[in-house]
Scaffold this active site. Structure first.
Site, PDB file in Angstrom:
ATOM      1  CG  ASP A  32       8.262   4.661  11.132  1.00  0.00           C
ATOM      2  OD1 ASP A  32       8.155   3.628  10.641  1.00  0.00           O
ATOM      3  OD2 ASP A  32       7.736   5.111  12.232  1.00  0.00           O
ATOM      4  CG  ASP A  52      -6.436   4.459   4.046  1.00  0.00           C
ATOM      5  OD1 ASP A  52      -6.035   5.469   4.844  1.00  0.00           O
ATOM      6  OD2 ASP A  52      -5.844   4.161   2.932  1.00  0.00           O
ATOM      7  N   GLY A  93       0.771  -1.224   0.006  1.00  0.00           N
ATOM      8  CA  GLY A  93      -0.098  -0.101  -0.007  1.00  0.00           C
ATOM      9  C   GLY A  93       0.934   1.225  -0.043  1.00  0.00           C
ATOM     10  CE  LYS A  94       4.486   2.827   5.585  1.00  0.00           C
ATOM     11  NZ  LYS A  94       5.663   2.891   6.268  1.00  0.00           N
TER      12      LYS A  94
HETATM   13  P1  IMP Z   1       5.380   1.359   9.078  1.00  0.00           P
HETATM   14  O1  IMP Z   1       5.615   2.919   8.896  1.00  0.00           O
HETATM   15  O2  IMP Z   1       5.959   0.265   8.048  1.00  0.00           O
HETATM   16  O3  IMP Z   1       5.936   1.017  10.590  1.00  0.00           O
HETATM   17  O4  IMP Z   1       3.852   1.170   9.077  1.00  0.00           O
HETATM   18  C1  IMP Z   1       2.927   2.226   9.204  1.00  0.00           C
HETATM   19  C2  IMP Z   1       1.609   1.652   9.495  1.00  0.00           C
HETATM   20  O5  IMP Z   1       0.816   2.706  10.016  1.00  0.00           O
HETATM   21  C3  IMP Z   1       1.073   0.859   8.363  1.00  0.00           C
HETATM   22  O6  IMP Z   1       1.405  -0.464   8.368  1.00  0.00           O
HETATM   23  C4  IMP Z   1      -0.637   1.275   8.602  1.00  0.00           C
HETATM   24  O7  IMP Z   1      -1.048   0.455   9.321  1.00  0.00           O
HETATM   25  C5  IMP Z   1      -0.327   2.725   9.131  1.00  0.00           C
HETATM   26  N1  IMP Z   1      -0.509   3.769   8.105  1.00  0.00           N
HETATM   27  C6  IMP Z   1       0.513   4.594   7.745  1.00  0.00           C
HETATM   28  N2  IMP Z   1       0.057   5.189   6.822  1.00  0.00           N
HETATM   29  C7  IMP Z   1      -1.320   5.042   6.488  1.00  0.00           C
HETATM   30  C8  IMP Z   1      -2.117   5.347   5.539  1.00  0.00           C
HETATM   31  O8  IMP Z   1      -2.020   6.280   4.758  1.00  0.00           O
HETATM   32  N3  IMP Z   1      -3.287   4.951   5.703  1.00  0.00           N
HETATM   33  C9  IMP Z   1      -3.635   3.994   6.450  1.00  0.00           C
HETATM   34  N4  IMP Z   1      -2.798   3.511   7.451  1.00  0.00           N
HETATM   35  C10 IMP Z   1      -1.664   3.804   7.536  1.00  0.00           C
END
Ligand code: IMP
Length: 198
Positions: free
Chosen positions: A71, A160, A15-16
């Site tokens: 992050d 989301d 997703g990211k």
């Molecule tokens: P990390 O930065 O990889 O530790 O993960 C960040 C986590 O925050 C993600 O797995 C999501 O659960 C949540 N997150 C970060 N950005 C978003 C976004 O744009 N929408 C929804 N959830 C998000």
């Protein structure tokens, strides 16, 4: 300063990856961590900034490429800022977003009477670019909103379906993905590092 022409996007989260590549100019050549068969480093930083630096420097050193990592996470005021930097860990080992969302709603339901009074939350994102010569640059962005009492919409990823940005009456999960990506925390952090690409 020469502009960046190719970049490794330092995330194993699909997703990211999708959202960061969408933000970057089309002409930049983008690489996935999967291309190099890399798993993610341990995120043992104490802040979004430390964790984004850990990821960007780790992936850059492994590949000798310039790396952009973020992050990010959700801070819920009623839960005193949780899940915060632990946002992805709330989904368990398999990063199951349904589990993470259930956990937020269950915890918030314990404070049912206060939910309407203290319903504020935000997504935060810190992005770090790390160059193979050891130079780095970080920026951050956030988007304020409220938490929906139930999951709504199938777009996006992570939290989301329960996040309603201020000024809208839809969750990010219900919103057109392009609209989300033009107002969210990641976009705001990106605006501050755009100069390295364009
Ligand atoms: P990390 O930065 O990889 O530790 O993960 C960040 C986590 O925050 C993600 O797995 C999501 O659960 C949540 N997150 C970060 N950005 C978003 C976004 O744009 N929408 C929804 N959830 C998000």
């Amino acid at each position: 300063m020469s502009k960046i022409k190719k970049i490794l996007i330092g995330t194993n989260n699909k997703g990211k990856y999708r959202e960061i590549s969408y933000l970057l100019p089309k002409k930049i050549k983008k690489f996935e961590t999967g291309f190099f068969n890399l798993s993610s480093p341990e995120e043992n930083g104490k802040s979004f900034k430390e964790n984004s630096y850990i990821k960007a420097s780790y992936f850059s050193k492994k590949t000798n490429m310039i790396c952009l990592a973020d992050d990010s996470g959700l801070e819920v005021d009623l839960l005193e800022g949780e899940p915060g930097i632990y946002s992805s860990r709330w989904g368990g080992k398999k990063n199951n977003f349904n589990i993470a969302i259930k956990k937020v709603l269950k915890k918030m339901n314990k404070f049912k009477d206060n939910w309407d009074n203290i319903n504020s939350a935000r997504f935060i994102c810190c992005m770090t670019i790390f160059w193979p010569n050891g130079k780095s640059y970080s920026s951050s962005g956030s988007v304020e909103g409220t938490i929906s009492k139930s999951k709504k919409g199938k777009n996006g990823f992570g939290y989301d379906p329960i996040f309603i940005p201020n000024g809208y009456n839809k969750t990010f999960g219900e919103m057109n993905p392009k609209l989300k990506m033009s107002i969210d925390h990641r976009f705001k952090a990106y605006l501050k590092i755009k100069k390295f690409f364009i």
